[in-house]
Design a protein around this motif. Sequence first.
Motif, PDB file in Angstrom:
ATOM      1  N   LEU A  22      -1.866  -7.024   7.607  1.00  0.00           N
ATOM      2  CA  LEU A  22      -0.766  -6.100   7.323  1.00  0.00           C
ATOM      3  C   LEU A  22      -0.986  -5.306   6.036  1.00  0.00           C
ATOM      4  O   LEU A  22      -0.649  -4.114   5.965  1.00  0.00           O
ATOM      5  N   GLU A  23      -1.552  -5.921   5.028  1.00  0.00           N
ATOM      6  CA  GLU A  23      -1.776  -5.185   3.777  1.00  0.00           C
ATOM      7  C   GLU A  23      -2.817  -4.075   3.958  1.00  0.00           C
ATOM      8  O   GLU A  23      -2.825  -3.108   3.194  1.00  0.00           O
ATOM      9  N   PHE A  36       8.590  -1.414  11.685  1.00  0.00           N
ATOM     10  CA  PHE A  36       9.470  -1.983  10.666  1.00  0.00           C
ATOM     11  C   PHE A  36      10.818  -1.260  10.623  1.00  0.00           C
ATOM     12  O   PHE A  36      11.814  -1.823  10.165  1.00  0.00           O
ATOM     13  N   ILE A  76       7.701   1.935   1.203  1.00  0.00           N
ATOM     14  CA  ILE A  76       6.904   2.866   2.019  1.00  0.00           C
ATOM     15  C   ILE A  76       7.814   3.720   2.891  1.00  0.00           C
ATOM     16  O   ILE A  76       7.640   4.946   2.997  1.00  0.00           O
ATOM     17  N   VAL A 133      -0.893  -1.075   4.874  1.00  0.00           N
ATOM     18  CA  VAL A 133      -0.323  -0.468   3.666  1.00  0.00           C
ATOM     19  C   VAL A 133      -1.372   0.400   2.971  1.00  0.00           C
ATOM     20  O   VAL A 133      -1.094   1.531   2.553  1.00  0.00           O
ATOM     21  N   ILE A 177       9.561 -10.218  10.328  1.00  0.00           N
ATOM     22  CA  ILE A 177       8.364  -9.671   9.674  1.00  0.00           C
ATOM     23  C   ILE A 177       7.299 -10.754   9.498  1.00  0.00           C
ATOM     24  O   ILE A 177       6.101 -10.495   9.675  1.00  0.00           O
ATOM     25  N   TYR A 223       3.607 -10.399  11.031  1.00  0.00           N
ATOM     26  CA  TYR A 223       2.440 -10.543  10.159  1.00  0.00           C
ATOM     27  C   TYR A 223       1.428 -11.492  10.788  1.00  0.00           C
ATOM     28  O   TYR A 223       0.221 -11.203  10.850  1.00  0.00           O
ATOM     29  N   LEU A 277       3.425   0.567  11.755  1.00  0.00           N
ATOM     30  CA  LEU A 277       4.298   0.642  10.581  1.00  0.00           C
ATOM     31  C   LEU A 277       5.712   1.082  10.966  1.00  0.00           C
ATOM     32  O   LEU A 277       6.699   0.594  10.397  1.00  0.00           O
ATOM     33  N   THR A 287       8.031  -7.471   2.187  1.00  0.00           N
ATOM     34  CA  THR A 287       9.141  -6.751   2.828  1.00  0.00           C
ATOM     35  C   THR A 287       9.646  -5.631   1.925  1.00  0.00           C
ATOM     36  O   THR A 287       9.931  -4.517   2.389  1.00  0.00           O
ATOM     37  N   LEU A 321       7.179  -2.754   2.045  1.00  0.00           N
ATOM     38  CA  LEU A 321       7.325  -1.991   3.289  1.00  0.00           C
ATOM     39  C   LEU A 321       8.559  -1.096   3.237  1.00  0.00           C
ATOM     40  O   LEU A 321       8.539   0.045   3.719  1.00  0.00           O
TER      41      LEU A 321
END
Length: 650
Positions: free
Chosen positions: A371-372, A302, A631, A375, A356, A360, A299, A625, A628
């Motif tokens: 990727l989710e 990013f 986050i 999250v 990204i 992914y 993470l 995006t 993210l």
Amino acid sequence: MSDKKRFVYSTGRSFPYGYDIIQDGKYFEDFSADEITGINDVIEIYCIDKFLSIKGALPNWTKEQADKYIPIVRSFKGLIGRYCSNISLENIKENINLINFMYDDIFWDMFEEFTIYKHITGEDIRVLLIQNQHLFWKVLKYKKIVDYYDCYLSECIKNCVQVAELIVDYYYGDEKEDYYFPKTFTTADKNIILEKYIDSDDANHHTLRLIRFSNSNSECPISDELKVKAKHRLEKLDEDIQLRGVSFDHGYSFCFKDDLGSDLFSVQHTRNERNEELTQISYNLKWVEDNIDDYATLLNNFIYMFGLVDIDFNCNLMITPNNVPALIRMIALKGKSIYSAGTLPNNKDTIIIGGIILYYRLLLDKYNVYLENLVEWFFKKYLFDEFNISDFNYNPSPQNCNYLSKCRNLVSEIDGILRKYNMLCSVGKIDNELLEISSTHIKVNQVSSLLNNKYYYINSDSLNDESQYLFSDQMMLGYTERTKSKYHTFYEAIKSEEMKKSDYNEFQLEKIKWLINRGTISINKDDTICLNTMRVYALYKLYHSDVINAYHFPKEYSAIITQLENNGDIIPKNSLFSKPEQEYLNFCMNRSEFGNGYDLINKYHHGSNSSDAKTNESDYFRLLTILLFIIIKINDELCIKYDDKKENKI
């Protein structure tokens, strides 16, 4: 009287042009009423009368001069009145053609004040305007003239499709002038002329785009049908441009490589076989592979690999106006409900989202990491383990569902995340039962912050001017006779070499003296200019980012924030997102503020989405995006609030 130099003044102007003409009194000593024969002579005495009726006798005049000159000025109104009473249809066109360009608008001030319109019939004004359609932009600024010629003007406008540009600019553009329209020119008439304009050969990109993208208002409503017509007309114009061969190509390619050493990414600029510019961005495959089981690092990529935020944790997806060259800014669409930055080429957005998408697919195809699910890990496990925050659930989209379903899920989940975080800031915990009862959608500008005085914004015209003088390439402070055009801005020149006060011309020194008084710069004994580092650093952030994030501002410079706040130059605000970020997110998510946005919430909440799978795929990665980015902003605040180390790492 000579037309070589004229005195120019109008109401609202801070200072007249040609002040020296009347300053020494010679104008009045030589004045003869017999020489006031032309339209420019009349407008000049009209300007002098206006100025002196406000200012009175000039400070350098003696009492004897004032006693002599003021009666001359008082005679001007009679001279102007006599000249104006002789203006008719037969000579008004000739008069207009002879007007000095500096008097263009002032003539119509005089036209209204001296009721010249009463000497010209409605039919006469109709003929004049039909033959000189550019005059609509003058005449419609004057309410008394518009009211007097109401029906005639209304009929004129209906037969002049070009006036649609004025109408659209006034109601939807960034037009600062006040315009008046005839009372008999109805809303229906406005729609008819807009429709005629869209179909006309004179329709231009700027006006069509405003019609297409602006949020409709009640004074000049734009129907959905008109928006569609404008869309199709724009597409036709774009086709014509492409057929003429006008295009700008710059390509990007993205890949992962395992030979980058300690670098997380590298950038190379090349040209392809068609000699088009190509930017190749490579990301460190070995770094990803070595950390594939470390969700925190995956993470963090990013931030540090894809650059979703800058060093101050401001969003990197958007562009701010001051980071764009003036020439490029000129092509931006500007309007009352237009996100201008969204109409400019945005390489940062392209590069970040492109990287990204590649990331992914790499995680999923090569390592079976969805990727989710990262999250979900952040909200369910990381927040609880690191900050003891529970009930911050996230429901990932099913891995194998289509992009349309994923978009609908992300829109819902993003709204839930923002509502939960806002509750955490407000009451200190997340109450899912209360959230279930309250179904109110939250706006991005309503999301609160855990931090006090987080963001600072410019709050005074003086500070705005100060930053413009330092960093704008339009201030002419980067140029000197010695350095020529080597530097674009004053700041660039001072930082690059020793610049002396004596290097600058008289017109530049006025601004430099003002900057000295503001404490921005100082002059050393050897005449060199020195920057006040702390103040200039703060101004740099405010100019280029439109905001200061106080929690990422150097501690050793914190005194300048206190000083600027105490002086009223900056003002603090508390929110998760800064104002520029709020605008960008609104541009992406809805059309409540900007009519030219992606409108992702409405598209996927209300079923107005495209049926095109490619569009849904593109929207999904933009939504992902944004998620993210949210986050990163949440984690940044939590680290600052609860972590003494404040490393801002996941």
